[in-house]
Design an enzyme around this catalytic site. Structure first.
Site, PDB file in Angstrom:
ATOM      1  N   GLY A  15      73.417  56.792 -45.733  1.00 28.47           N
ATOM      2  CA  GLY A  15      73.125  56.623 -47.155  1.00 28.47           C
ATOM      3  C   GLY A  15      73.865  57.628 -48.018  1.00 28.47           C
ATOM      4  N   GLU A 171      67.468  50.584 -25.525  1.00 26.09           N
ATOM      5  CA  GLU A 171      68.785  51.139 -25.214  1.00 26.09           C
ATOM      6  C   GLU A 171      68.679  52.301 -24.226  1.00 26.09           C
ATOM      7  OE1 GLU A 171      70.760  50.036 -29.520  1.00 26.09           O
ATOM      8  OE2 GLU A 171      70.127  52.083 -29.117  1.00 26.09           O
TER       9      GLU A 171
END
Lengths: 442, 442
Positions: A15, A171
């Site tokens: 961001g 993952e």
């Protein structure tokens, strides 16, 4: 000529960095503050934890990324507090920063839902330091198993538990199983891959609950192929040095436990004194600004904004980057014009789909109505992640490392650094004994 | 059939690893013990300290190197003591190891000549942890300078002192100067390379005193071209958080000081109770065995053996590797035959020359009567070091990184990890505050 508008950005993640890039060549002065000197490509952090990639392959100094942004100053400092009334950001070390506009993009941290003592036994995965600590624990567990002659204890040493069946947990579990089966299997004499047990615990009734149920099922099949036991509906009661105790009373012995079951917004948000949700995210207006403070924006994982389905937008990088571009454009426009004459446009998230990787040639992906799994999903995942990795050099290095791992089943970054040689979480005594040695603090 | 001969090797450096490799396919059982899981290519350690290479690019798990050595067991453990009388190696964690032959290759450590308190202010460069700590200090100094508005303090922050003008000191000083001038210069706004000061302090009357005097002079010229101030005849009186005080009374203000002025043998040697020299090295017989203990060999940096010129053999990897092959052959021969009927051959060091690198296209090399400096010496250095880097993958990665740095002047591994944000050595309070966080121990 009037003074240029001063914009302070807190955070150099997806961001903050996107906001700074969008503000390049506009008529504003930007200061980006981060407590790390590097931008981290978090989607690949689990690869560092599993010794597939080196830390420097997924991190680039923020200064280097913003080298050509001549209106931007990068500051390595910790943000201590924000004084909304006086428009001041207090940092340490260094003097406070004045702002006309503030973009808060501090990201999220691991959250233990009131059980902060679990962190010691089950570290989360949010920073490079976290990843190197998890790598250390996993590799030390195999080393300890190699020394161990008692089969029962060896089994415990070779048991790994991942708590949380979201994309990160899936993952990690897949990567531990691959590491044990392929990369380490041939290097050890006693610690054999057949004895390795990888458990993925999820409290809800399915893993990857943000995806379509059919993809959750396919993910479980692919995890099982790798040897991961998936346990849904498993709520954790207690975590100790010995392993995990479930709410059902079952005891799961394991030397290495990692936590991927929850995140909350940075503690900086709580200090603002504004409305937050249970995960500590600030409730923002439709333009991503704080209600009552149009000059302050909160974006990314730290912001709570509802999507068209009235569910909060997910904590993923596309949300953070799209919000960043949205607020940067508002600032640029208002700084160029004469104030806030027009009403600001509301933010709208464009969902380009989501994916989760499980292992070599194994993944799932969902793009609108399109649902992929297996090799095709994995190739799509690979292309997207390589593409977005910041910096040409890193893209090449990571590609090289992946090609190498794929062809040879080796792992290139299997380093245990620092002082401790025992498996499992460090005892408090060990932590104290390492304190007076500056060289061990790396 | 009688039990096979048990050989224990302590240390997985150049010496220990070469011994294990030489004993492959002989009729002995080998156990190699090291407290690190990786073999470290120490000649390139300064590149990690100066952010040019990532730790995993110069280190490979010992298990991976010895994967095909079926008579070898690799043990990750600390050697606590050696009981020469009972032929026992006490390790932690784990049970003691019996041996018929013992090869001690524990290497050297940084030595402060009775000033151990200097370590805090001026770390040495012997391990990956050391390198990452020095990298951290150098990069933090530039970050602090960027924040600093007082020109005097900024100058101190941008002053770097390397103590010791041997090959390691020369390499570090040259690399800091290059890092400041090329890699960092374009990334900072205030901390400009012109303000950077790099000082190399040497107590003797010339640097690189093991080389021909003409090459020492050429090295000084090349260092000056990079902007390094070389001060010979400079003895250090005191090191503090502020900088270095020379015996002449001169005060050199600097935020970052590193120590390359001395090494001593591992403390393991002192615990043996045998004859040692001032640098803690064990005095060995002509076959590298300990006098009175023909079954115990000491090789590499921990051994004191005189060359034909009656000077001790230098602490460089060719000595360690040649000694390793010598003692491994003696062991293999005696294990295969029926005891020690023949007298053992004496060890003879074959000197193939030595080299030191200074920077991009800058180095010196001495091979017999041949003396090289500048680009030719640097190319020779490059070829030799790439060639000897263990592991095909690392060779490619390092070559790629070097080519990249050479073409772009960037540095790929500029990461600051861990918790501290201030420049200079950490205060004791900071060290304590990092202790209770396991994640920060990486």
């Amino acid at each position: 000529m009037s003074k240029p508008t001063r914009v302070v950005i807190v955070g150099g993640g997806f961001g903050g960095l996107t906001a700074a890039k969008t503000l390049v060549k506009t008529d504003v002065d930007v200061t980006l503050v981060d407590r790390q000197n590097h931008h981290l490509f978090q989607p690949l952090l689990y690869q560092v934890a599993m010794a597939g990639l080196a830390p420097s392959e997924i991190a680039v100094p923020i200064r280097t990324i913003l080298r050509r942004a001549s209106n931007t100053t990068v500051l390595l400092a910790e943000v201590e507090a924000i004084d909304l009334a006086h428009k001041l950001v207090k940092v340490s070390p260094g003097p406070a920063l004045n702002y006309d506009y503030l973009i808060l993009a501090p990201g999220a941290r691991t959250h233990y839902f009131g059980h902060d003592d679990w962190e010691h036994y089950a570290p989360g995965l949010k920073s490079l330091d976290d990843a190197v600590e998890i790598r250390r624990r996993v590799l030390l567990a195999f080393e300890a198993a190699e020394r161990e002659t008692d089969p029962r204890e060896r089994k415990r040493l070779l048991s790994f538990i991942v708590i949380g069946g979201g994309p990160t947990g899936v993952e990690m579990a897949g990567a531990i199983a691959e590491l044990a089966r392929y990369a380490l299997g041939r290097d050890f004499r006693r610690a054999c891959p057949a004895e390795t047990r990888v458990l993925l615990l999820e409290g809800a009734d399915r893993v990857l609950s943000s995806f379509d149920p059919s993809l959750s099922e396919k993910a479980v099949v692919q995890l099982s192929e790798l040897g991961v036991e998936v346990r849904t509906g498993s709520l954790v009661e207690r975590i100790t040095a010995e392993g995990v105790v479930l709410r059902s009373g079952e005891v799961l012995a394991a030397s290495t436990v990692t936590w991927a079951a929850g995140v909350a917004a940075s503690t900086l948000i709580a200090k603002l004194g504004v409305d937050v949700d249970r995960a500590g995210r600030a409730k923002v207006a439709l333009d991503c600004s704080l209600p009552g403070h149009p000059e302050v924006f909160v974006i990314g994982d730290a912001a709570l904004m509802l999507g068209p389905d009235q569910k909060p937008l997910p904590g993923v990088s596309p949300v953070a980057m799209q919000m960043a571009r949205h607020v940067a454009r508002i600032i640029a426009q208002e700084a160029a014009g004469d104030g806030r004459s027009e009403p600001r446009p509301p933010f709208r998230y464009v969902d380009k789909g989501s994916m989760a990787t499980i292992g070599r040639s194994r993944a799932i992906a969902e793009v609108g109505a399109l649902k992929l799994s297996g090799l095709m999903a994995w190739l799509a995942w690979l292309v997207v992640h390589i593409w977005y990795l910041i910096g040409f050099r890193n893209r090449l290095l990571v590609l090289f490392n992946w090609a190498w791992s794929y062809l040879t089943y080796r792992r290139g970054a299997r380093l245990i650094t620092g002082g401790r040689l025992e498996a499992g979480p460090p005892s408090l005594k060990q932590l104290e004994s390492t304190a007076p040695q500056p060289a061990a603090q790396a």
